[in-house]
Design a protein around this motif. Sequence first.
Motif, PDB file in Angstrom:
ATOM      1  N   UNK A  88     -97.041  78.367 -60.662  1.00 44.10           N
ATOM      2  CA  UNK A  88     -98.217  78.653 -59.824  1.00 44.10           C
ATOM      3  C   UNK A  88     -98.241  77.839 -58.539  1.00 44.10           C
ATOM      4  N   UNK A  94    -110.717  80.446 -52.252  1.00 43.86           N
ATOM      5  CA  UNK A  94    -110.403  81.665 -52.992  1.00 43.86           C
ATOM      6  C   UNK A  94    -109.618  81.338 -54.255  1.00 43.86           C
ATOM      7  N   UNK A  95    -108.635  80.462 -54.115  1.00 44.19           N
ATOM      8  CA  UNK A  95    -107.801  80.117 -55.267  1.00 44.19           C
ATOM      9  C   UNK A  95    -108.642  79.563 -56.404  1.00 44.19           C
ATOM     10  N   UNK A  96    -109.617  78.720 -56.051  1.00 47.92           N
ATOM     11  CA  UNK A  96    -110.466  78.165 -57.099  1.00 47.92           C
ATOM     12  C   UNK A  96    -111.319  79.246 -57.741  1.00 47.92           C
ATOM     13  N   UNK A  97    -111.827  80.166 -56.900  1.00 50.36           N
ATOM     14  CA  UNK A  97    -112.660  81.239 -57.445  1.00 50.36           C
ATOM     15  C   UNK A  97    -111.858  82.127 -58.383  1.00 50.36           C
ATOM     16  N   UNK A  98    -110.565  82.295 -58.085  1.00 47.73           N
ATOM     17  CA  UNK A  98    -109.738  83.169 -58.911  1.00 47.73           C
ATOM     18  C   UNK A  98    -109.295  82.459 -60.186  1.00 47.73           C
ATOM     19  N   UNK A  99    -109.393  81.142 -60.209  1.00 49.23           N
ATOM     20  CA  UNK A  99    -109.086  80.448 -61.459  1.00 49.23           C
ATOM     21  C   UNK A  99    -108.054  79.341 -61.353  1.00 49.23           C
ATOM     22  N   UNK A 100    -107.837  78.815 -60.126  1.00 47.03           N
ATOM     23  CA  UNK A 100    -106.963  77.658 -59.992  1.00 47.03           C
ATOM     24  C   UNK A 100    -107.824  76.437 -60.297  1.00 47.03           C
ATOM     25  N   UNK A 101    -107.385  75.624 -61.270  1.00 50.31           N
ATOM     26  CA  UNK A 101    -108.212  74.483 -61.649  1.00 50.31           C
ATOM     27  C   UNK A 101    -108.186  73.434 -60.544  1.00 50.31           C
ATOM     28  N   UNK A 142    -105.028  71.436 -60.553  1.00 49.44           N
ATOM     29  CA  UNK A 142    -103.864  72.128 -59.998  1.00 49.44           C
ATOM     30  C   UNK A 142    -104.018  72.291 -58.487  1.00 49.44           C
ATOM     31  N   UNK A 196    -119.089  79.148 -62.003  1.00 50.96           N
ATOM     32  CA  UNK A 196    -118.729  78.410 -60.796  1.00 50.96           C
ATOM     33  C   UNK A 196    -119.768  77.336 -60.513  1.00 50.96           C
ATOM     34  N   UNK A 244    -111.546  76.449 -65.598  1.00 51.88           N
ATOM     35  CA  UNK A 244    -110.740  77.315 -64.745  1.00 51.88           C
ATOM     36  C   UNK A 244    -109.968  78.323 -65.600  1.00 51.88           C
ATOM     37  N   UNK A 267    -112.380  80.966 -66.944  1.00 51.41           N
ATOM     38  CA  UNK A 267    -112.700  81.924 -65.897  1.00 51.41           C
ATOM     39  C   UNK A 267    -111.578  82.924 -65.725  1.00 51.41           C
ATOM     40  N   UNK A 268    -110.363  82.375 -65.734  1.00 47.86           N
ATOM     41  CA  UNK A 268    -109.176  83.178 -65.467  1.00 47.86           C
ATOM     42  C   UNK A 268    -108.944  84.196 -66.583  1.00 47.86           C
ATOM     43  N   UNK A 291    -115.368  90.322 -55.311  1.00 48.60           N
ATOM     44  CA  UNK A 291    -116.289  89.725 -54.351  1.00 48.60           C
ATOM     45  C   UNK A 291    -116.568  90.704 -53.222  1.00 48.60           C
ATOM     46  N   UNK A 332    -101.590  87.309 -59.350  1.00 44.36           N
ATOM     47  CA  UNK A 332    -101.833  85.871 -59.259  1.00 44.36           C
ATOM     48  C   UNK A 332    -102.485  85.257 -60.511  1.00 44.36           C
ATOM     49  N   UNK A 343     -99.840  84.701 -62.950  1.00 46.22           N
ATOM     50  CA  UNK A 343     -98.964  83.591 -62.560  1.00 46.22           C
ATOM     51  C   UNK A 343     -99.609  82.275 -62.972  1.00 46.22           C
ATOM     52  N   UNK A 344    -100.919  82.186 -62.698  1.00 45.04           N
ATOM     53  CA  UNK A 344    -101.637  80.960 -63.073  1.00 45.04           C
ATOM     54  C   UNK A 344    -101.597  80.735 -64.579  1.00 45.04           C
TER      55      UNK A 344
END
Lengths: 469, 254
Positions: A267, A382-389, A392, B57, B81, B84-85, B92, B109, B112-113
């Motif tokens: 990632x 955006x990355x955080x909203x999508x689920x990047x901790x 990370x 969030x 996180x 959420x994922x 949005x 993505x 990938x995470x």
Amino acid sequence: MRDRLLPRLAVRGLYGSRRLYLPFVLATGFMALVYFVIASFVYNRSFGQTVPNGGNIQLLMSVGYYLMPVVLLPFLVYIYSYLLKNRSRELALYAILGLGRRHIAVILLIENLLCFALCLTLGIGAGLIGCPLVFRGLLLALGQPGGLVWSVSAGAVLAVVRVFAACFAVLVGMGVWRAARTQPASLLREQTQGEKPLRGRLPIALGGAACLLAAYALSAISRDSATLTSFMIALVLVILGTYGVFTGVSAEVLRCLRRSPRFYADPSAFVVVSGLQYRMRKNAAGLTNICLFGCAALFTLCCSLCVLFGQDAVIARAGQALAEGEVGLNTAHATAQEIAQMFTTLAFLGVFFVLVFLACTALVLYYRQLAEGQEDAGRFRILRAVGLSDELTARTARQQLRVVFLLPLAGTLLHIAFASPFLAAFMGIISIDTPLVLFGSIALAMATFSVFYLLCYQVTVRAYLRSIA
Amino acid sequence: MLLTVEGLTREYVTRFGGRRVPALRGVSFGVKEGEFVAVMGESGSGKTTLLTLLAALDRPTDGRILLNGQDMAAIPGRALAAFRRDRLGFIFQDCNLLDTLSLRENIVFPLVLAGRPRTEMEARLLPLTGRLGITPLLEKFPYEVSGGERQRAAAARALITGPALLLADEPTGALDSGSAAQLLGMLDECNADGQTIVMVTHSLDAASHASRVLLLRDGLIADEISRGGLSRADFYPRLAARMTALQQGGARLA
């Protein structure tokens, strides 16, 4: 109303972007200080009369006195263009709210007058405290303790005012020209388009590499005669080559990385590689600048250290040679002392220039980090909203910064390593030719510079992380 | 119940003076599996706050959110996180696609995470993009496609993990009417396939796609309307009437 409003807008504007302007004002203040010290030596009349051989020392100092504005102006223009770009939204808003070009010009003028005043206060204020100390130090180093007392010379103050007034005038002109040329609406529109993929990566990379190799070869074959000319040619080649390599090679490497299957497996590599590729050309320009300022600082540092460590041997040899010749022992002693004084002055001047170049490097690094941070802030949101901790996120950010900011350091060290024949040739002119002194100085300078660079990096990383948080 | 919200309260403290401003004042509702719930309200009614809390969030001042019986407040920050994922999908208003990634990369993505293998990514990607009609655009970058296509890519990204709950924040807010209709049709299809959806909107047209509509006003649920067996064309005027009544009633009260 108008004559109250515009100054207030100017002050508000400066205060609002103090994170941008404070380092700028501090750095210009520091440069004013350095310039003030050098000018103080040049303008001190009693120095030439009281200190033996003082006239020659002053002559050497005046080289720095004329050289420094030449270094200063392009640097200030570069930094100010970045500051302006950050303010463009604000200026566009003023234009939309109905302020004319003349009003915006007045705002920019007031802002720069304020910066100018702060810079002078800082520089001359610190100079008034620092100059006597530097003066004493140099006299001590010259073997002339006591005797001469430092006094403020109006000429030195005026010289600083003159040079910096001219620089800031150029900056105002730049701002006004930029503001007049741009359409407010286009300034307000957010710039989100990525760079077009670079065409001709390979020719650019190869051209850059060829330039670098040619420059290195020029250095390798440099002899005492015509060294300065080939040094200048090598300098231009290095500038072109660094830019070419940073642009072309990095674009090619990133493209390959993106194609590899591992890209999808990691990632943080996914984020870092795509982010770098997105604006590699702009990045490359910024990195080249950092690298070149670093080279200037490091090369000057090498020279100063060489002079510092190599002078004793040269002086001893010269004294011996003179004593063996027809001149009397007294004359020989006096001449040796004269040579020693010139060397001390040279090293002294060198250190000042090193400080100026280091300040430039640090400032460019800081603004580059801030710029990166601003551009990446939206991406990381955006990355955080999508689920990047958060963890990370921080790791990814640091990884990206490491890649980006170790490149210029590596470039600088490499360039200087290959410039060592030039250094040897230059030092040969003033009879410093001991390999130990030469390579010892280079090694020490590289170590010092690396430590300084990494320290700056650590400090500026915070600016970056703050802007993406 | 897939999602249970109990007495949800969120207060913001103003920066100066420390005045407490409530954005939500004890909101309770439940969402069953397979439901399509729309939350409607004016600007400032607390819609966005509600969605932010549902998306984990932000943390509530008071009250609980349970997803599949699991209390979101009990999830430690580190695991949030990942939660959420894996469990939630978001669409949005402004797409929030990364300009640095191609549509394909944007969509996969979340996988990938999560560290999923490449083969699984492809296996999930193509059926989804085929249904959304964006398969030919996968190598393009977000700034090279239209707003509607961007939003469909964002929907694909939200759906690719197979989330328990799909959250949509004004998904049609930035779209022209054609693209909006297309996106809502896509949400209908997902819902028909069993996807649970909670959508926040102030568009009557968007809300009329839902099976149930909650009307939010000043941080409270002021009204709740079920579509029942009505067709969308019949539901729309009824929804409009209730909204109007609520607003006029509120105006009289004020």
